[in-house]
Design an enzyme around this catalytic site. Structure first.
Site, PDB file in Angstrom:
ATOM      1  N   ARG A 260       2.046 -83.013 -78.638  1.00 44.00           N
ATOM      2  CA  ARG A 260       1.576 -81.873 -79.422  1.00 44.00           C
ATOM      3  C   ARG A 260       0.753 -82.340 -80.610  1.00 44.00           C
ATOM      4  O   ARG A 260       1.153 -83.250 -81.331  1.00 44.00           O
ATOM      5  CB  ARG A 260       2.766 -81.040 -79.894  1.00 44.00           C
ATOM      6  N   ARG A 275       9.515 -83.856 -86.014  1.00 45.49           N
ATOM      7  CA  ARG A 275       8.210 -83.338 -85.601  1.00 45.49           C
ATOM      8  C   ARG A 275       7.285 -84.496 -85.264  1.00 45.49           C
ATOM      9  O   ARG A 275       6.696 -85.127 -86.118  1.00 45.49           O
ATOM     10  CB  ARG A 275       7.622 -82.483 -86.731  1.00 45.49           C
ATOM     11  N   GLU A 347      16.029 -76.011 -85.005  1.00 44.98           N
ATOM     12  CA  GLU A 347      15.782 -75.690 -83.597  1.00 44.98           C
ATOM     13  C   GLU A 347      15.863 -76.949 -82.718  1.00 44.98           C
ATOM     14  O   GLU A 347      15.271 -77.973 -83.010  1.00 44.98           O
ATOM     15  CB  GLU A 347      14.391 -75.073 -83.463  1.00 44.98           C
ATOM     16  N   SER A 350      14.610 -73.761 -77.157  1.00 46.99           N
ATOM     17  CA  SER A 350      14.019 -72.440 -77.237  1.00 46.99           C
ATOM     18  C   SER A 350      14.021 -71.882 -75.828  1.00 46.99           C
ATOM     19  O   SER A 350      13.418 -72.465 -74.941  1.00 46.99           O
ATOM     20  CB  SER A 350      12.591 -72.580 -77.773  1.00 46.99           C
ATOM     21  N   ARG A 389      15.250 -84.669 -81.011  1.00 44.81           N
ATOM     22  CA  ARG A 389      16.067 -83.923 -81.968  1.00 44.81           C
ATOM     23  C   ARG A 389      17.558 -84.080 -81.662  1.00 44.81           C
ATOM     24  O   ARG A 389      18.392 -84.022 -82.564  1.00 44.81           O
ATOM     25  CB  ARG A 389      15.659 -82.447 -81.989  1.00 44.81           C
TER      26      ARG A 389
END
Length: 421
Positions: A260, A275, A347, A350, A389
């Site tokens: 990303r 991130r 998070e 999702s 994560r």
RNA sequence: GGAGAAGUAGCGAAGUGGUCAUAACGCGCCGCACUCGAAAUGCGGUUGUCCGCAAGGGCACGUGGGUUCGAAUCCCACCUUCUCCGCCA
């Protein structure tokens, strides 16, 4: 993508949905163009019908050795007219597509209306956060002290937001991937190892394009993209197919690297694993009958939760508000894991029901019976889970006062050790 | 990367400028007949999509352009698959 016919016949519902999402799209202009478009279709098809009829006549005349010059010259004008109208039609089609492709999905009625992530609602919570009788370290401090995460050298070799995993860190990453895939495939998800690079059409199919091209890594001099999630190759696996209704739901789990660009995230979560430009993820994807998709969303979410439970990581489930909902999603549950160093939930998964939004873009359908018309399937997906994560959560939640990190029970067979030290 | 071949219904495949695209023919699948039942056999059916209340039309032969009154068919570009060669983990 919404059904054009639906937009035309239910403009108020679409406008309300846009308002709930705080999306600004001029629907009235769009509807006027739609009106024009149908008028053009009507006109050009009249000419085409005439041309087809006359062509048959010309063929008959020529076959009989008769002269067809008068008809041919007549059709020259009709042909020119058709060309002109077809061009107009394709212009208006293009204009409408630009808009239609950027209209987000309609939130499900159970989605709380809200402005942003602050209006997300907690649905349930699993276990209380662990209390420490010492000051817990962040996962990046732990990772560096244990020499299992190396951010500095990744900066040298590649750049910011990349990481080297080392020793038991690398092994932990690999163990989690295997652990999750094993659990999910045991539950009936078919394991897939997808390509990490896809074409433009696939990125369009799941809704990453055209609106979010700046978030993706595109490979120079090609029309290829690095996948931001395995959702893209797995959902597009059945693109342009008509599935057998009896086979639904189809459930897949897939490990992939995820890439990303994180455009617009400058300055956020700059340290640690939270991130990254590249991370690993095990993804769950389902293709469902429309009438079962919300039950399947609950099932899929529960399957992702089961991983957190087995790893003993406290988490909560929130339902995203209309303002925080992703572009393609009708309803999303986020699983948020407790991260002691942040003193909050973050998070880690999702889980979304896209209803027929992606299926329409990717043309994925099913047939109820032999003579039945094909219908669009509902597509769902969810992280099960984001690996990086999860590593961060394990390091932080399982850290000991002496600086060691205990390996969660369920993971010990995969790690071969009880402690990372 | 180089050379060659091919892409038409679920599959195989015919069609090389007009009356053959609800696409010949074969296989498969569905229904019916025959049968106690089945097999075999016979008959019938079996693409999707768009415009339209409907009647009725339009579009689609890998994709996109072009030529033509008219394109599955001719021309150009691209994609995919296969074969051979080269390179490579």
């Amino acid at each position: 993508m919404l059904d054009l016919k639906f937009v035309r016949t239910n403009p108020e519902i679409v406008k309300e949905a846009l308002a709930k999402r705080h999306a600004e799209i001029n629907l009235d202009d769009f509807l006027r163009q739609e009106e024009q478009r149908r008028q053009l279709i009507f006109e050009v098809e009249k000419y085409k019908a005439e041309r087809n009829k006359t062509s048959d006549e010309v063929a008959r005349l020529k076959k009989n050795g008769e002269n067809a010059e008068h008809l041919i010259s007549l059709m020259r004008d009709v042909g020119a007219k058709i060309k002109e109208l077809d061009q107009k039609l394709s212009e208006i089609d293009n204009k409408m597509q630009e808009v239609l492709y950027t209209i987000p999905n309609i939130p499900h009625e159970s989605v709380p209306v809200g402005k942003d992530e602050k209006d997300n609602l907690e649905v349930r919570k699993w276990e209380e956060p662990r209390q420490f009788n010492f000051t817990p370290l962040s996962h990046f401090e732990l990772g560096e002290r244990l020499d299992i995460l190396d951010f500095g050298r990744a900066g040298k070799v590649t750049g910011a937001r990349f990481t080297f995993y080392k020793g038991l860190g690398a092994k932990l990453e690999r163990a989690l991937i295997n652990f999750m895939l094993d659990r999910h495939s045991k539950k009936g998800y078919t394991e897939i190892f997808p390509p990490f690079i896809v074409n433009r059409q696939s990125m369009f199919g799941t809704g990453q394009l055209p609106k979010f091209e700046q978030d993706a890594f595109k490979i120079e001099n090609t029309e290829y993209f690095l996948i931001p999630t395995a959702e893209v190759p797995i959902t597009n696996y059945h693109r342009d197919e008509i599935l057998d209704a009896e086979k639904l739901p189809l459930s897949y789990c897939a490990y992939s690297g995820c890439f990303r660009a994180e455009a617009g995230a400058a300055g956020r979560d700059t340290r640690g694993l939270i991130r990254q430009h590249q991370f690993n993820k095990v993804e769950l994807v389902k293709f469902s009958l429309p009438e079962n998709s919300y039950q399947e969303l609950e099932n899929l979410t529960a399957d992702a939760e089961a991983i957190l439970q087995e790893l003993g990581l406290p988490y909560r489930v929130v339902v995203l508000s209309s303002g925080d909902l992703g572009f393609s999603s009708a309803k999303t549950y986020d699983l948020e894991v407790w991260l002691p160093s942040f003193n909050s939930y973050r998070e880690i998964s999702s889980c979304s029901n896209f209803e027929d939004f992606q299926a329409r873009r990717a043309n994925i359908r099913f047939r109820r019976g032999l003579k039945e018309k094909p219908e669009y399937v509902h597509t769902l997906n969810g992280s099960g889970l984001a690996i990086g994560r999860t590593v961060a959560a394990i390091l932080e939640n399982y850290q000991q006062e002496d600086g060691r990190v205990k390996v969660p029970q369920a993971l010990q067979p995969y790690m071969g050790v009880q402690y990372i030290e």
